[in-house]
Design an enzyme around this catalytic site. Structure first.
Site, mmCIF file in Angstrom:
data_model
loop_
_atom_site.group_PDB
_atom_site.id
_atom_site.type_symbol
_atom_site.label_atom_id
_atom_site.label_comp_id
_atom_site.label_asym_id
_atom_site.label_seq_id
_atom_site.Cartn_x
_atom_site.Cartn_y
_atom_site.Cartn_z
ATOM 1 N N ASP A 196 -1.732 -4.194 -6.170
ATOM 2 C CA ASP A 196 -0.749 -3.912 -5.115
ATOM 3 C C ASP A 196 0.591 -4.559 -5.446
ATOM 4 O O ASP A 196 0.928 -5.600 -4.913
ATOM 5 C CB ASP A 196 -1.292 -4.440 -3.781
ATOM 6 C CG ASP A 196 -0.495 -3.979 -2.577
ATOM 7 O OD1 ASP A 196 0.270 -3.012 -2.707
ATOM 8 O OD2 ASP A 196 -0.636 -4.580 -1.504
ATOM 9 N N GLU B 84 8.728 -3.135 0.334
ATOM 10 C CA GLU B 84 7.681 -2.387 1.035
ATOM 11 C C GLU B 84 6.804 -3.283 1.892
ATOM 12 O O GLU B 84 6.338 -2.877 2.964
ATOM 13 C CB GLU B 84 6.820 -1.628 0.014
ATOM 14 C CG GLU B 84 5.832 -0.634 0.614
ATOM 15 C CD GLU B 84 4.494 -1.254 1.007
ATOM 16 O OE1 GLU B 84 3.738 -0.628 1.770
ATOM 17 O OE2 GLU B 84 4.192 -2.391 0.546
ATOM 18 N N GLU B 85 6.550 -4.503 1.435
ATOM 19 C CA GLU B 85 5.617 -5.371 2.144
ATOM 20 C C GLU B 85 6.183 -5.941 3.448
ATOM 21 O O GLU B 85 5.428 -6.474 4.263
ATOM 22 C CB GLU B 85 5.185 -6.533 1.232
ATOM 23 C CG GLU B 85 4.418 -6.119 -0.014
ATOM 24 C CD GLU B 85 3.012 -5.624 0.283
ATOM 25 O OE1 GLU B 85 2.644 -5.538 1.462
ATOM 26 O OE2 GLU B 85 2.282 -5.321 -0.676
#
Length: 324
Positions: free
Chosen positions: A79, A109-110
């Site tokens: 990830d 994104e996180e």
């Protein structure tokens, strides 16, 4: 993976990948996001029809990589730096066959999805977006959305020896949160149940002071439009706390392709923020069950198989989209 790219600190890995892709004769464009943070778009001389995309940021803490037999361990293994590597190799193969492909690597994104939002403002001819997240090498036909929100209570400070003179914001917040298990949260036949995680709680000023303020930060996984859950939360909280809705990503329903096993992802992705990039597909090697953990890892053979899978997805998904 040797470069720490925790969300907000992606600059060094973006620089490295820019140099790598430029050296491999990709036309690399930086898409500014915030100071020192850029997305990367790598294209060929042809306008892309299919773009392979994933994120370069990771969750904390940084964990250096190590390879043990067929397992690659460390932050970003599944990830999503392992996915990024598989995508690059797949794109190289597609490019060598004259296929109109591009690579899009985003930041943030996180946490905030600000990289995807920046990329979505870029004009593109792209028709198919293949997004990469760990789906255990299945095509996800749906993903839950996500909503971050804050509950904040305000009390009255007083000496803790005389609690009747104050009102504890912490006590009121705890009582409110205890009711959450009784909420009638929406569900969906395909995506499952709405879930809510209490991520952080803070409040008070000292052990001997009645707490004048307290807050909890929460994150919901959405199976309906975000407005539906927002209405449920407002009806629950009423005037007992301040409700602040934060970063929200809507759910996504995705297409499938013949020859691929399918799944449903309980997490959110950048896909809803990249709607300008065409019909979305979601696929990636590795398990979400070990992502964000100290033992994050991926099988190297699964990474190698993903290269072939990304080529197949690109070729199948592009049918009917390739311009003559």
């Amino acid at each position: 993976m040797e470069i720490d790219s925790t969300s907000g600190q992606e600059g060094a890995v973006v620089d490295w990948l820019d140099t790598y892709l430029s050296g491999a004769d990709w036309k690399v464009r930086r898409i500014p996001v915030t100071h020192g943070r850029d997305d990367l778009l790598a294209t060929t001389s042809r306008d892309p029809v299919v773009t392979l995309s994933t994120h370069l940021d990771t969750v904390p803490p940084f964990i250096p990589p190590r390879l043990e037999r067929d397992l690659l361990w460390g932050r970003g293994a599944c990830d999503a730096k392992g996915i990024a590597a598989a995508m690059i190799l797949a794109a190289e193969r597609l490019r060598s066959n004259g296929f109109p492909v591009a690579l899009l690597f985003v930041v943030g994104e996180e946490v905030s999805h600000d990289g995807a939002e920046a990329a979505n403002r870029v004009a593109t001819t792209n028709r198919v977006l293949i997004n990469g997240e760990p789906t255990a090498s299945t095509l996800a036909i749906g993903t839950k959305g996500a909503m971050r929100f804050t509950l904040r209570t305000r009390g009255q400070a007083a000496h803790s020896a005389y609690p009747q003179l104050g009102r504890s914001a912490i006590s009121e917040l705890v009582q409110l949160l205890a009711e959450m298990e009784e909420l009638d949260l929406p569900g969906d036949e395909q995506l499952g149940d709405t879930t809510i995680n209490i991520g952080m709680i803070e409040g008070g000023v000292a052990d001997n002071v009645i707490a004048p303020v307290a807050e909890a930060r929460l994150m919901a996984r959405l199976v309906t439009p975000s407005a539906t859950l927002a209405d449920v939360l407002r009806a629950w909280v009423r005037d007992r706390a301040e409700l602040e809705i934060g970063i929200t990503v809507e759910l996504a329903r995705l297409a499938s392709l013949s020859g691929f096993a399918t799944s449903v992802a309980a997490y959110a992705t950048d896909i809803p923020k990249l709607h300008a990039w065409g019909t979305p597909y979601l696929f990636g090697p590795g398990s979400i069950h070990v992502a964000h953990r100290d033992d994050e890892h991926v099988n190297v053979n699964e990474l190698r198989s993903a290269v072939d899978a990304y080529v197949r997805i690109a070729e199948q998904a592009s049918a009917g989209h390739t311009r003559r």
